[in-house]
Each structure stands twice: as C-alpha cells, then as structure tokens.
Design a protein around this motif. Structure first.
Motif, short mmCIF file in Angstrom:
data_model
loop_
_atom_site.label_atom_id
_atom_site.label_comp_id
_atom_site.label_asym_id
_atom_site.label_seq_id
_atom_site.Cartn_x
_atom_site.Cartn_y
_atom_site.Cartn_z
N HIS A 39 5.07 3.91 2.83
CA HIS A 39 4.67 2.39 2.16
C HIS A 39 3.95 1.67 2.77
O HIS A 39 5.39 1.31 4.18
N ASP A 50 0.99 -1.17 -0.04
CA ASP A 50 -0.21 0.03 -0.45
C ASP A 50 0.55 1.34 0.03
O ASP A 50 2.10 1.61 0.49
N GLU A 51 0.28 1.97 -0.49
CA GLU A 51 0.89 3.30 -0.67
C GLU A 51 0.40 4.58 -0.08
O GLU A 51 -1.00 5.01 -0.44
N ALA A 104 5.37 10.33 1.35
CA ALA A 104 4.81 9.01 0.92
C ALA A 104 5.27 8.22 2.76
O ALA A 104 6.06 8.06 3.13
N HIS A 109 -4.67 7.17 -0.72
CA HIS A 109 -4.18 5.97 -0.03
C HIS A 109 -4.36 4.64 -1.27
O HIS A 109 -5.49 5.00 -1.95
N VAL A 117 -0.28 9.13 0.03
CA VAL A 117 1.23 10.05 0.01
C VAL A 117 -0.14 10.98 0.22
O VAL A 117 -1.22 11.09 0.23
#
Lengths: 114, 114
Positions: free
Chosen positions: A106, A52-53, A104, A82, A55
């Motif tokens: 992760h 998942d990221e 960000a 997301h 930002v």
C-alpha cells in the motif's frame, strides 16, 4: 540512519483455515506498508481506498471484481495487480481448497508522507 | 484521479540466460518503484543505496552479503529481505542452474517525494 536488515519467509506459518483474512505487516514506513495476507476463501466488501495497492499472489488464487465495468480478474501464482487509489473493487473470493498467500504493498496515501 | 488497474505475471517471459540482470519496472510512483528482476547467476558490486529496498524471491535463489558483519544470507522461494537505506551490501550470486525471479520494492529515497 541505517537499521539492520530484516528477513522472513512468506510461505512459512501459513494457517490452513481462518475465520477471517490474516494480515501481517512486514514493513511500515512513511507512505508505504508491505503486508502478507492469507485468505482461505474469504470475500471482502467493496473498497475504494485512498491509497494505491499492489498485490501479488504467491500461492492459491483470488478473484477481484472492479465496480467500473463489473470485470472479474482471477490472480494465480505470480500474478500481480496494481489498483490505483480510488478504484472501487472487492475480493470476490479466494481458493476454497488451499490458503491463498498475497503480498500487498500500500502506498501513496494522503497525509502519510509527513 | 484513478487510473485503470494494471496486471501481469512475474513468472511469464522469464529469460533462461542473460548477459546481465534484467530489470522491468511494474510500478513507478513518487517515492516508490516496484520492479521485477531476473538474474541468471550474476553478482553485483557493493551497493549502499540511499533508499530502502524490499526484495522477495519467487523462484531460484540468491545470496546477499552484508558488509557490516560480512554475513551471507541466501534467499529462496518466499524469502524476503528488507534492506534499509545505507546498509552496504551486494548480491554474491544467484542460482547458476535456473533463473532467479525477484520482486523488488524501492522506497523512501531522498527527494523522490516532491
């Protein structure tokens, strides 16, 4: 096991012009990485990450494109997104006139939790 | 298993005056929680959490106090702090004249990864 607090400022030492996006890891822990990214107009290729990221844009702006519905999403200051693992996307571009500073996060990648 | 991207803006719908700090979870996943916190001058009691915390100030300012050396650390826009698990600290106060918007990432707590 408690380390010392670490601190810094995301808006300091921001380069005005870059050949490529700049990545600076602030935190790296099992299953998690927090990174400052500075872009000066760059786009990226398609990405389909296995984690998942999250930002967040602090300054400037950036536009994401999502493959599933070809949707464009432009993020400016305070905007976050997301992006769950497996969601195919790219950075279409960022503000050409000023640096874009992203935070960000992760997380949740496979095998990182061991 | 890929969900849809979620998006929002941290600087929208910021209350000007609050009786208590306001917490709004943006992401909750195994071993990780990303939260917007709005403070309007509040302090907190001493905290010694069993998970790491990464905080970032977007607007306003907040002052942390660390028990180990009684150090004060004031964070303004763009400032971040990574507080490892077990580090005893409190929020001494935040800007009394305007809302302070924080992004907080809690991670690495015991038993959350199951």
């Amino acid at each position: 096991m408690s380390g010392a607090p670490a601190t810094g400022n995301l808006l300091r030492d921001v380069p005005e012009r870059l050949a490529e996006e700049q990545f600076r890891d602030l935190v790296a822990a099992p299953g998690l990485r927090i990174t400052r990214i500075v872009s000066t107009g760059q786009s990226t290729g398609w990405q389909e990450p296995c984690e998942d990221e999250f930002v967040l844009v602090l300054t400037g702006s950036g536009t994401l494109r999502f493959a599933a519905d070809d949707r464009l999403l432009t993020l400016g200051p305070g905007d976050w997104c997301h992006i769950p693992a497996g969601v195919r996307h790219r950075v279409e571009g960022t503000d050409p006139d000023r640096p874009t500073v992203w935070l960000a996060v992760h997380f949740g990648g496979p095998g990182e939790r061991e």
